[in-house]
Design a protein around this motif. Sequence first.
Motif, PDB file in Angstrom:
ATOM      1  N   ASP A  57       5.494  54.771   7.767  1.00  0.00           N
ATOM      2  CA  ASP A  57       6.702  54.416   8.480  1.00  0.00           C
ATOM      3  C   ASP A  57       6.690  55.061   9.863  1.00  0.00           C
ATOM      4  N   GLU A  58       6.760  54.233  10.875  1.00  0.00           N
ATOM      5  CA  GLU A  58       6.785  54.707  12.265  1.00  0.00           C
ATOM      6  C   GLU A  58       8.112  54.267  12.871  1.00  0.00           C
ATOM      7  N   SER A  59       9.036  55.212  12.997  1.00  0.00           N
ATOM      8  CA  SER A  59      10.357  54.941  13.587  1.00  0.00           C
ATOM      9  C   SER A  59      11.078  53.799  12.876  1.00  0.00           C
ATOM     10  N   GLY A  60      11.026  53.806  11.550  1.00  0.00           N
ATOM     11  CA  GLY A  60      11.743  52.807  10.763  1.00  0.00           C
ATOM     12  C   GLY A  60      11.021  51.491  10.572  1.00  0.00           C
ATOM     13  N   GLU A  61       9.791  51.394  11.068  1.00  0.00           N
ATOM     14  CA  GLU A  61       9.002  50.172  10.923  1.00  0.00           C
ATOM     15  C   GLU A  61       7.676  50.508  10.264  1.00  0.00           C
ATOM     16  N   LEU A  62       7.254  49.668   9.316  1.00  0.00           N
ATOM     17  CA  LEU A  62       5.966  49.894   8.678  1.00  0.00           C
ATOM     18  C   LEU A  62       4.843  49.611   9.677  1.00  0.00           C
ATOM     19  N   ALA A  63       3.956  50.591   9.835  1.00  0.00           N
ATOM     20  CA  ALA A  63       2.810  50.449  10.738  1.00  0.00           C
ATOM     21  C   ALA A  63       1.545  50.142   9.962  1.00  0.00           C
ATOM     22  N   GLY A  64       1.526  50.491   8.689  1.00  0.00           N
ATOM     23  CA  GLY A  64       0.367  50.245   7.843  1.00  0.00           C
ATOM     24  C   GLY A  64       0.769  50.297   6.389  1.00  0.00           C
ATOM     25  N   VAL A  65      -0.046  49.647   5.555  1.00  0.00           N
ATOM     26  CA  VAL A  65       0.200  49.641   4.111  1.00  0.00           C
ATOM     27  C   VAL A  65      -1.117  49.823   3.370  1.00  0.00           C
ATOM     28  N   MET A  66      -1.016  50.382   2.191  1.00  0.00           N
ATOM     29  CA  MET A  66      -2.184  50.536   1.329  1.00  0.00           C
ATOM     30  C   MET A  66      -1.673  50.539  -0.106  1.00  0.00           C
ATOM     31  N   GLY A  67      -2.344  49.776  -0.953  1.00  0.00           N
ATOM     32  CA  GLY A  67      -1.930  49.708  -2.338  1.00  0.00           C
ATOM     33  C   GLY A  67      -2.898  50.437  -3.251  1.00  0.00           C
ATOM     34  N   VAL A  68      -2.390  50.830  -4.397  1.00  0.00           N
ATOM     35  CA  VAL A  68      -3.234  51.375  -5.465  1.00  0.00           C
ATOM     36  C   VAL A  68      -2.896  50.626  -6.742  1.00  0.00           C
ATOM     37  N   GLN A  69      -3.900  50.544  -7.598  1.00  0.00           N
ATOM     38  CA  GLN A  69      -3.723  49.883  -8.885  1.00  0.00           C
ATOM     39  C   GLN A  69      -4.533  50.639  -9.924  1.00  0.00           C
ATOM     40  N   ASP A  70      -3.847  51.151 -10.944  1.00  0.00           N
ATOM     41  CA  ASP A  70      -4.545  51.808 -12.041  1.00  0.00           C
ATOM     42  C   ASP A  70      -5.094  50.735 -12.974  1.00  0.00           C
ATOM     43  N   VAL A  71      -6.411  50.760 -13.172  1.00  0.00           N
ATOM     44  CA  VAL A  71      -7.078  49.817 -14.053  1.00  0.00           C
ATOM     45  C   VAL A  71      -8.003  50.620 -14.959  1.00  0.00           C
ATOM     46  N   GLN A  72      -7.744  50.534 -16.250  1.00  0.00           N
ATOM     47  CA  GLN A  72      -8.523  51.273 -17.244  1.00  0.00           C
ATOM     48  C   GLN A  72      -8.570  52.757 -16.851  1.00  0.00           C
ATOM     49  N   ASP A  73      -9.748  53.278 -16.520  1.00  0.00           N
ATOM     50  CA  ASP A  73      -9.902  54.713 -16.264  1.00  0.00           C
ATOM     51  C   ASP A  73     -10.038  55.074 -14.793  1.00  0.00           C
ATOM     52  N   VAL A  74      -9.747  54.146 -13.889  1.00  0.00           N
ATOM     53  CA  VAL A  74      -9.869  54.407 -12.451  1.00  0.00           C
ATOM     54  C   VAL A  74      -8.613  53.947 -11.715  1.00  0.00           C
ATOM     55  N   THR A  75      -8.506  54.369 -10.472  1.00  0.00           N
ATOM     56  CA  THR A  75      -7.489  53.856  -9.557  1.00  0.00           C
ATOM     57  C   THR A  75      -8.215  53.102  -8.460  1.00  0.00           C
ATOM     58  N   LEU A  76      -7.801  51.862  -8.236  1.00  0.00           N
ATOM     59  CA  LEU A  76      -8.387  51.041  -7.187  1.00  0.00           C
ATOM     60  C   LEU A  76      -7.530  51.135  -5.932  1.00  0.00           C
ATOM     61  N   ILE A  77      -8.171  51.268  -4.783  1.00  0.00           N
ATOM     62  CA  ILE A  77      -7.492  51.106  -3.502  1.00  0.00           C
ATOM     63  C   ILE A  77      -7.453  49.605  -3.242  1.00  0.00           C
ATOM     64  N   ARG A  78      -6.269  49.073  -2.986  1.00  0.00           N
ATOM     65  CA  ARG A  78      -6.109  47.632  -2.803  1.00  0.00           C
ATOM     66  C   ARG A  78      -5.355  47.344  -1.516  1.00  0.00           C
ATOM     67  N   HIS A  79      -5.829  46.396  -0.757  1.00  0.00           N
ATOM     68  CA  HIS A  79      -5.100  45.853   0.393  1.00  0.00           C
ATOM     69  C   HIS A  79      -4.664  46.939   1.385  1.00  0.00           C
ATOM     70  N   ALA A  80      -5.627  47.509   2.058  1.00  0.00           N
ATOM     71  CA  ALA A  80      -5.381  48.563   3.045  1.00  0.00           C
ATOM     72  C   ALA A  80      -5.430  47.960   4.448  1.00  0.00           C
ATOM     73  N   TYR A  81      -4.284  47.953   5.120  1.00  0.00           N
ATOM     74  CA  TYR A  81      -4.205  47.320   6.439  1.00  0.00           C
ATOM     75  C   TYR A  81      -3.264  48.091   7.347  1.00  0.00           C
ATOM     76  N   VAL A  82      -3.618  48.107   8.639  1.00  0.00           N
ATOM     77  CA  VAL A  82      -2.783  48.724   9.673  1.00  0.00           C
ATOM     78  C   VAL A  82      -2.529  47.673  10.743  1.00  0.00           C
ATOM     79  N   ARG A  83      -1.309  47.666  11.264  1.00  0.00           N
ATOM     80  CA  ARG A  83      -0.988  46.720  12.348  1.00  0.00           C
ATOM     81  C   ARG A  83      -2.027  46.853  13.455  1.00  0.00           C
ATOM     82  N   THR A  84      -2.456  45.736  13.981  1.00  0.00           N
ATOM     83  CA  THR A  84      -3.498  45.703  15.006  1.00  0.00           C
ATOM     84  C   THR A  84      -3.163  46.619  16.178  1.00  0.00           C
ATOM     85  N   THR A  85      -1.921  46.606  16.611  1.00  0.00           N
ATOM     86  CA  THR A  85      -1.525  47.401  17.771  1.00  0.00           C
ATOM     87  C   THR A  85      -1.458  48.889  17.476  1.00  0.00           C
ATOM     88  N   MET A  86      -1.585  49.274  16.209  1.00  0.00           N
ATOM     89  CA  MET A  86      -1.440  50.680  15.835  1.00  0.00           C
ATOM     90  C   MET A  86      -2.720  51.263  15.236  1.00  0.00           C
TER      91      MET A  86
END
Length: 167
Positions: A58-87
């Motif tokens: 969160d940058e001044s009330g606006e999302l600048a980037g997002v990243m997801g995690v998903q627990d699958v079986q015995d691991v955690t996957l990093i899913r959909h990691a993106y940052v706004r182009t301008t940031m």
Amino acid sequence: MKIRPCGDADFGAIYQIINEAAQAYAGVIPGDRWHDPYMSQDELRHEIVDGVAFSGYDESGELAGVMGVQDVQDVTLIRHAYVRTTMRNQGIGGSLLRHLCDATSRPMLVGTWAAADWAIRFYERHGFRLVTPEEKDRLLRRYWSVPDRQIETSVVLADQRWIETRR
């Protein structure tokens, strides 16, 4: 704290960030894997229903980037990691990744396009290592639900915890 869990009210911003940032894939990943938008709203909803939990920078009330995690079986996957182009190149992705890595004791894996060398370098700078092509195929089939063509054109990187569990 600039990093926070994303909620229902963030859906539109998550969708926008993913699709804006994914423009970097156009002309880089195989043409049969590229489409615009890169992820539809239905696909994003499906990912969330399937357990992908997004955190946002969160940058001044606006999302600048997002990243997801998903627990699958015995691991955690990093899913959909993106940052706004301008940031980009301001440490936002690294901050999100460190936060998510610190939040779990589970081994972590991330899959990305083999042609997305910038993404591979990003994860390597943060301690992830490429697995062998044979291990990549096995991991993508075990932990992800992706078509064979995506398996052919992707790589998997593992964190130190995953590497240590394999020794």
